[in-house]
Design a protein around this motif. Structure first.
Motif: not given
Ligand code: X8Z
Ligand code: ZN
Length: 600
Positions: A369-371, A442-444, A498-500, A505-507, A512-514
């Motif tokens: 994913h990171e690459l 599961a992620f959606l 983490y993202h908070i 932004p998370y949308t 991406a999953f679509v």
């Molecule tokens: O944060 C990420 C990547 C870094 S861009 C590892 N992801 C989200 C998460 O971990 O919450 C990838 C899937 C969703």
């Protein structure tokens, strides 16, 4: 919208009277854009260096350094946006017009144009990042401290209700002290967004998709409606399996599932409890983690494995600097932000990743994913700074994941991570599909609900005194999960993701999953693949690689619809490829769930 008028396609802000076209600008639009590109490139490089050091060496000092560097960037943007207004009603090249649009949307959190408030915002932002990165739960003094890796590991390995509950509850204590900071952050960043002419920061985020914010919101809703039946089927099945393990009294019918049982701190992906969810245990050996451990894979070898997938598509080898500068394992002697990320340091090829890699299947997929990010950076290096990003942010997140979809059983067997010549049968197929579904389907709802929460927070629809309650309302509504123990407004559970605190932004991940399935289908078509989509791997296919690179090279120079059309022949994001991909599993799940009381 507050206090602004629309002239051409650029906004004139009430606070910037006189900036709109009453005096001819000193430089041409192209000159202006070239100068801004250069300035931003330089400032963001400094900022990236400071950020990198902070995230790989968290101390109060590095926290301050990054706040200072960030201030310089945040000071520049609104001034440049204001200057760009001088071109609002002039005839200028479409490239420069687009660059000005990107400029306006270039920040995840703009600061108010007041030095004190700007400093406050950057101080809070970098402090929240440090708090998350260095967070530990210490139930009984310093020797008892456990960090996220350790607590998450309990969720992965333990199948004991109470052990998992302790780990889950422990981690969710770390974000309590963030609440006040987060509230101030929201106020300041909203003010910054309003000064740029947006109603609030959420509206600014939704404006970055080459359509109106309202249209974008409707788009995400449309996609969610398309995929929701897949999730509902999976949820119902998973609840059945969890009932078998933990009993119906603890996992009741018709109710949301306790959130600590999914082997993942946020219940966002369920691959870690595949042992409980595997439809036909013993039919196939898909244990990639065991293979990695047995074969002594270390972080570098795992990253090399990812690199060789990309080079098989005709992408270049990673530059030597990548290997010198990346952080691939957790350092023993200092706090770092372990959440995986990819970095474009100087927009001239200093690319890196930061990840605390362990020899697990999950981490293997994450490096691929990171690459994906890294190869996107490298593919659009020739673009000017303001176009050096994804066609939209969902594209950026989808690249590596698209490659993940090509890590089929055939590919894994080819690289020696699952046995070769496994018998194919319908049972094996269902096992394989389940393995992908617990990751992707599961992620959606999680991918959707995070910004559902933030959009509400930024607009004020979710007031501070309801932060936690609203969070759990959304988790219940979208994911069908609930907190395993009582929560209150003493808690700040959003901050445990983490993202908070990191304000990412998370949308983008929901998209991406679509998108990754749409990309996968398009690339498999380009490769001339004729079988079922879930068996296609583009590994080694030069034509698929060429088509992929062609799209990546555009960066953000064109609306994302153009980029999508180039690759997939359509201008719409669409979930039919994911539905098509999981067709066998969905049919199977319908049968399994017959007679069950699904839903919550
Ligand atoms: O944060 C990420 C990547 C870094 S861009 C590892 N992801 C989200 C998460 O971990 O919450 C990838 C899937 C969703
Ligand atoms: Zn990513």
């Amino acid at each position: 919208m507050n206090g602004l008028t629309r002239i051409g396609s650029v906004l004139c802000l009430a606070g910037f009277v006189g900036a709109c076209g009453d005096r001819p600008p000193k430089e041409s639009a192209d000159e202006f854009v070239a100068r801004v590109n250069k300035d931003l490139q330089q400032r963001s490089h400094e900022n990236a260096l400071a950020s990198w050091v902070q995230q790989t060496y968290i101390t109060p000092d590095t926290e301050q350094l990054v706040a200072k560097a960030e201030e310089r960037v945040l000071e520049y943007y609104p001034k440049a946006v204001k200057d760009s207004l001088a071109y609002a009603d002039l005839e200028i090249s479409p490239e420069s017009r687009r660059a000005m649009l990107r400029l306006k949307q270039g920040l995840a959190a703009p600061a108010p144009d007041d030095p004190e408030k700007r400093a406050e915002l950057t101080t809070i932002s970098s402090h929240m990042e440090s708090m998350y990165g260095a967070a530990k739960w210490c139930p009984g003094g310093p020797e008892t401290c456990r960090n996220l890796d350790q607590l998450a590991d309990t969720l992965v390995k333990s199948r004991d209700w109470d052990e998992q509950l302790t780990a889950w509850t422990g981690w969710h204590t770390i974000s309590r002290p963030m609440r006040k900071d987060y509230q101030s952050f929201v106020e300041l960043a909203n003010e910054g967004a309003q000064e740029l002419g947006y109603g609030d920061l959420g509206e600014m985020w939704r404006s970055g998709y080459d359509m109106s914010p309202k249209e974008f919101e409707d788009e995400t809703e449309r996609l969610w409606t398309q995929v929701k039946p897949l999730y509902d089927g999976l949820h119902c099945y998973a609840r059945g399996r969890l009932q078998k393990k933990y009993g119906k009294d603890r996992v009741p019918d018709g109710k949301p599932i306790p959130a600590h049982l999914f082997g993942n701190m946020w219940a966002q992906q369920w691959n870690n409890i595949f042992d409980l969810l595997e439809p036909y245990p013993g039919v196939s050996n898909l244990d990639v983690t065991a293979a990695l451990k047995k074969q002594g894979y270390d972080a570098t070898r795992m990253a090399r494995s990812a690199e060789s997938f990309y080079t098989s598509l005709g992408f270049p080898e990673l530059p030597a600097r990548f290997w010198e500068n990346s952080m691939l394992t957790r350092p023993r002697d200092r706090d770092v932000v372990c959440h995986a990320s990819a970095w474009n340091m100087d927009t001239h090829g200093d690319v890196r990743i930061k990840q605390c890699i362990e020899p697990t299947e999950q981490d293997l997929y994450t490096i691929y994913h990171e690459l994906g990010h890294v190869y996107y950076y490298l593919s659009y290096l020739d673009q000017p700074y303001l176009f050096q990003s994804g066609a939209n942010d969902g594209f950026h997140e989808a690249i590596g994941d698209t490659i993940n979809l090509s890590m089929t059983e055939g590919y894994l067997a080819n690289v020696g991570l699952v046995p070769t010549g496994m018998k194919s049968s319908n049972k094996a197929l269902i096992n394989r599909q389940m393995k992908v579904a617990v990751e992707k389907i599961a992620f959606l709802p999680f991918g959707k609900m995070i910004d559902q929460w933030r959009w509400g927070v930024f607009s004020g629809a979710i007031p501070p005194e309801k932060y936690n309650e609203a969070w759990w309302d959304l988790r219940r509504r979208y994911q069908g999960v609930e907190a395993p123990v009582a929560r209150s407004e003493e808690d700040f559970d959003p901050g445990a993701k983490y993202h908070i605190p990191g304000n990412t932004p998370y949308t983008r991940y929901f998209l991406a999953f679509v998108l990754q399935f749409q990309f996968h289908k398009a690339l498999c078509d380009a490769a001339g693949f004729k079988g079922p989509l879930n068996e296609c791997s583009i590994y080694g296919n030069a034509e698929a690689g060429r088509r992929f690179r062609e799209m990546l090279a555009l960066g953000a120079s064109r609306p994302w619809q153009d980029a999508l059309e180039k690759l997939a022949g359509t201008r719409q994001m669409d979930a039919s490829a994911i539905i098509d991909y999981f067709h066998p599993l969905m049919t199977w799940l319908e049968e399994q769930n017959r007679g069950r009381e699904c839903g919550w």
